[in-house]
Scaffold this motif. Sequence first.
Motif, PDB file in Angstrom:
ATOM      1  N   THR A 103      37.307  19.210  32.578  1.00 53.22           N
ATOM      2  CA  THR A 103      37.976  20.320  31.511  1.00 53.22           C
ATOM      3  C   THR A 103      37.982  21.446  31.348  1.00 53.22           C
ATOM      4  O   THR A 103      36.781  22.175  31.640  1.00 53.22           O
ATOM      5  CB  THR A 103      37.664  19.437  30.461  1.00 53.22           C
ATOM      6  OG1 THR A 103      37.290  17.982  30.255  1.00 53.22           O
ATOM      7  CG2 THR A 103      38.611  20.211  29.196  1.00 53.22           C
ATOM      8  N   LEU A 104      39.480  21.527  31.716  1.00 52.44           N
ATOM      9  CA  LEU A 104      39.679  23.927  31.674  1.00 52.44           C
ATOM     10  C   LEU A 104      40.059  24.055  30.839  1.00 52.44           C
ATOM     11  O   LEU A 104      41.435  22.532  29.893  1.00 52.44           O
ATOM     12  CB  LEU A 104      40.454  23.904  33.118  1.00 52.44           C
ATOM     13  CG  LEU A 104      40.372  23.016  34.428  1.00 52.44           C
ATOM     14  CD1 LEU A 104      41.082  23.889  35.156  1.00 52.44           C
ATOM     15  CD2 LEU A 104      39.163  23.303  34.751  1.00 52.44           C
ATOM     16  N   VAL A 120      40.325  25.974  43.519  1.00 53.46           N
ATOM     17  CA  VAL A 120      41.844  26.221  43.493  1.00 53.46           C
ATOM     18  C   VAL A 120      42.589  27.302  42.891  1.00 53.46           C
ATOM     19  O   VAL A 120      41.872  27.261  41.821  1.00 53.46           O
ATOM     20  CB  VAL A 120      42.401  24.882  43.157  1.00 53.46           C
ATOM     21  CG1 VAL A 120      41.901  24.902  41.690  1.00 53.46           C
ATOM     22  CG2 VAL A 120      43.648  24.900  42.787  1.00 53.46           C
ATOM     23  N   ALA A 121      43.600  27.827  42.612  1.00 58.08           N
ATOM     24  CA  ALA A 121      43.777  28.642  41.777  1.00 58.08           C
ATOM     25  C   ALA A 121      45.476  28.149  41.290  1.00 58.08           C
ATOM     26  O   ALA A 121      45.830  27.205  41.259  1.00 58.08           O
ATOM     27  CB  ALA A 121      44.535  30.145  42.711  1.00 58.08           C
ATOM     28  N   LEU A 122      45.050  28.259  39.353  1.00 58.52           N
ATOM     29  CA  LEU A 122      45.612  27.218  38.323  1.00 58.52           C
ATOM     30  C   LEU A 122      46.482  28.557  37.757  1.00 58.52           C
ATOM     31  O   LEU A 122      45.945  30.277  37.556  1.00 58.52           O
ATOM     32  CB  LEU A 122      45.561  27.179  37.861  1.00 58.52           C
ATOM     33  CG  LEU A 122      44.454  26.109  38.457  1.00 58.52           C
ATOM     34  CD1 LEU A 122      42.636  26.313  38.338  1.00 58.52           C
ATOM     35  CD2 LEU A 122      44.491  24.035  37.725  1.00 58.52           C
ATOM     36  N   GLU A 147      35.597  21.565  41.886  1.00 60.84           N
ATOM     37  CA  GLU A 147      34.886  20.490  41.297  1.00 60.84           C
ATOM     38  C   GLU A 147      34.166  20.380  40.622  1.00 60.84           C
ATOM     39  O   GLU A 147      33.914  19.528  39.271  1.00 60.84           O
ATOM     40  CB  GLU A 147      34.005  20.100  42.223  1.00 60.84           C
ATOM     41  CG  GLU A 147      35.718  19.189  43.398  1.00 60.84           C
ATOM     42  CD  GLU A 147      34.563  18.081  44.590  1.00 60.84           C
ATOM     43  OE1 GLU A 147      33.989  17.452  43.371  1.00 60.84           O
ATOM     44  OE2 GLU A 147      34.518  18.404  45.345  1.00 60.84           O
ATOM     45  N   THR A 148      33.625  21.415  40.211  1.00 50.95           N
ATOM     46  CA  THR A 148      32.255  22.189  38.782  1.00 50.95           C
ATOM     47  C   THR A 148      32.785  22.008  37.659  1.00 50.95           C
ATOM     48  O   THR A 148      32.482  22.086  36.558  1.00 50.95           O
ATOM     49  CB  THR A 148      31.689  23.027  39.500  1.00 50.95           C
ATOM     50  OG1 THR A 148      31.882  24.287  39.300  1.00 50.95           O
ATOM     51  CG2 THR A 148      30.161  22.134  40.348  1.00 50.95           C
ATOM     52  N   GLY A 149      33.746  22.684  37.604  1.00 52.94           N
ATOM     53  CA  GLY A 149      34.815  23.843  36.452  1.00 52.94           C
ATOM     54  C   GLY A 149      35.226  24.993  36.904  1.00 52.94           C
ATOM     55  O   GLY A 149      35.477  25.755  37.808  1.00 52.94           O
ATOM     56  N   VAL A 150      35.106  26.049  35.728  1.00 55.64           N
ATOM     57  CA  VAL A 150      35.715  27.003  35.410  1.00 55.64           C
ATOM     58  C   VAL A 150      35.113  28.352  36.452  1.00 55.64           C
ATOM     59  O   VAL A 150      33.594  28.072  36.368  1.00 55.64           O
ATOM     60  CB  VAL A 150      35.875  27.891  34.513  1.00 55.64           C
ATOM     61  CG1 VAL A 150      36.350  28.935  34.573  1.00 55.64           C
ATOM     62  CG2 VAL A 150      37.614  27.170  33.809  1.00 55.64           C
ATOM     63  N   ARG A 151      35.001  28.780  37.767  1.00 60.47           N
ATOM     64  CA  ARG A 151      34.276  29.590  38.359  1.00 60.47           C
ATOM     65  C   ARG A 151      35.001  31.602  38.153  1.00 60.47           C
ATOM     66  O   ARG A 151      34.240  32.086  37.772  1.00 60.47           O
ATOM     67  CB  ARG A 151      35.093  29.395  40.046  1.00 60.47           C
ATOM     68  CG  ARG A 151      34.108  28.398  40.544  1.00 60.47           C
ATOM     69  CD  ARG A 151      32.769  28.001  39.952  1.00 60.47           C
ATOM     70  NE  ARG A 151      32.356  28.443  40.374  1.00 60.47           N
ATOM     71  CZ  ARG A 151      30.821  28.430  40.436  1.00 60.47           C
ATOM     72  NH1 ARG A 151      30.468  27.733  39.527  1.00 60.47           N
ATOM     73  NH2 ARG A 151      30.282  29.599  40.981  1.00 60.47           N
ATOM     74  N   LEU A 193      37.753  38.908  42.784  1.00 59.83           N
ATOM     75  CA  LEU A 193      37.933  37.983  41.840  1.00 59.83           C
ATOM     76  C   LEU A 193      36.570  38.432  41.350  1.00 59.83           C
ATOM     77  O   LEU A 193      36.751  38.267  40.074  1.00 59.83           O
ATOM     78  CB  LEU A 193      37.817  37.014  42.773  1.00 59.83           C
ATOM     79  CG  LEU A 193      38.473  36.220  43.186  1.00 59.83           C
ATOM     80  CD1 LEU A 193      38.542  34.905  43.965  1.00 59.83           C
ATOM     81  CD2 LEU A 193      40.040  35.165  42.288  1.00 59.83           C
ATOM     82  N   ALA A 194      35.797  39.324  41.765  1.00 56.79           N
ATOM     83  CA  ALA A 194      34.205  39.946  40.781  1.00 56.79           C
ATOM     84  C   ALA A 194      34.772  40.867  40.299  1.00 56.79           C
ATOM     85  O   ALA A 194      34.451  41.492  38.749  1.00 56.79           O
ATOM     86  CB  ALA A 194      33.721  40.377  42.117  1.00 56.79           C
TER      87      ALA A 194
END
Length: 418
Positions: A103-104, A120-122, A147-151, A193-194
Amino acid sequence: MMANSPISRRTLLTVLAGSGAAALVGCDPGRRRTAVPATPVPDALLVEVDGGLGLLRGTDRQTMPHAVATADGLAVFATAPEGADTALWRVDTATGRTSTRVTLPGRWVPQTVSTSGTTVALTSTAVHVTTGRPDGRAVTPVLIADETGVRHRLELRGNFVPETFTDDLAGLFVLEWLPATAPDRYRVRVVDLATSTPGPLSTRNKAPVPPGAEEEMRGDGRQAVLAPDRRVLYTLYTHQPGHQHTRDLVSGRPGNVHAFVHTLNLAERWAYCIDLPHPFGEAPAGGHAMAITPDGSRLFVADVTSGTVAEISTEDLSVRRTVAVAGGAGGAHAVADRDRLVIAAGPTVRTLDLAGLGVVADRSVGEAVTGLVFSPDGQRLYVGQSGAVSWHDAASGTELGRVAVPGLVGVHGLAGRA
């Protein structure tokens, strides 16, 4: 299209309609339904229809209304509303198996997936890199997930559209639209991204781009092709009168190019533009198409309106030769294998021998073509048409089979093989 066929940056998302009397799978992309009766498709295909991405595998049909595929077709990331939030999962296209949903927080739609197929970028609104200019906005929220959630969750100051990831997944290439609240041009940048910080790319010799020398574009990003080694992305841009490349801005030379191939190195983060000669870029953008050979050494650009084909060496990033063939009308599509280049315009499918770029076959499939892809062994050519996908003997052109796909937009490319 991808692998043997170009990745269309306009159409990395879409939906599959079932075959024969079968109805479309509903709004839940995780559901599957076997069409009865259904014609088995010899190779698993990703296809495009109004609204999402779909998978044809044998007689099985799987639909994903909000989804984005990896460039090699091995995986798809899909989303669906879950109350006020968003469910995200990954589909293995070789088997149809799906990962556990995560869930995002908030509402998100997938924009691009890494070449590794893991990330993936959303964004909060669906605007792909070549579907046209986005609405004006001062801040762009971007979610990076797996697949594990938000990075990562980014709040980028400005108007950005994700394009693809860097090879090491530490950066995200984006189009930055300017001015942010009333966009009329854009430039390619990379976001760390960091730190959530966007910055310029490097030049081909890996030197930093000086301030004020970043290219700004106003034309149409027609189509993209990923190199077979997944390290370079080639994008065709048309309608660029008066455009100046970074090298022109640095040197002070005038620029006036109507079409070029933007070469983006995903590992080393540099960009370089390969200018295309006249008449490329003069005719409608939809009349242009690209294809790359399986070894990645040759890239072909076709302008079907003028009947001009250019061969580009991906080693030295230059146009090696151009040839003239009969012109045509309508949307252009192209695909290449080791020995052949196939170009379609309207209902005409034309095959060229790569040795001399001479036409060896010229056939009509009766309806306007909406996509081309070779089977893995090169024996079959899949052709998207009006409401159907047909497959043909690649040598003779004889139609070998056909499956109904209502609402078909095009054949996206090959899916994974079990």
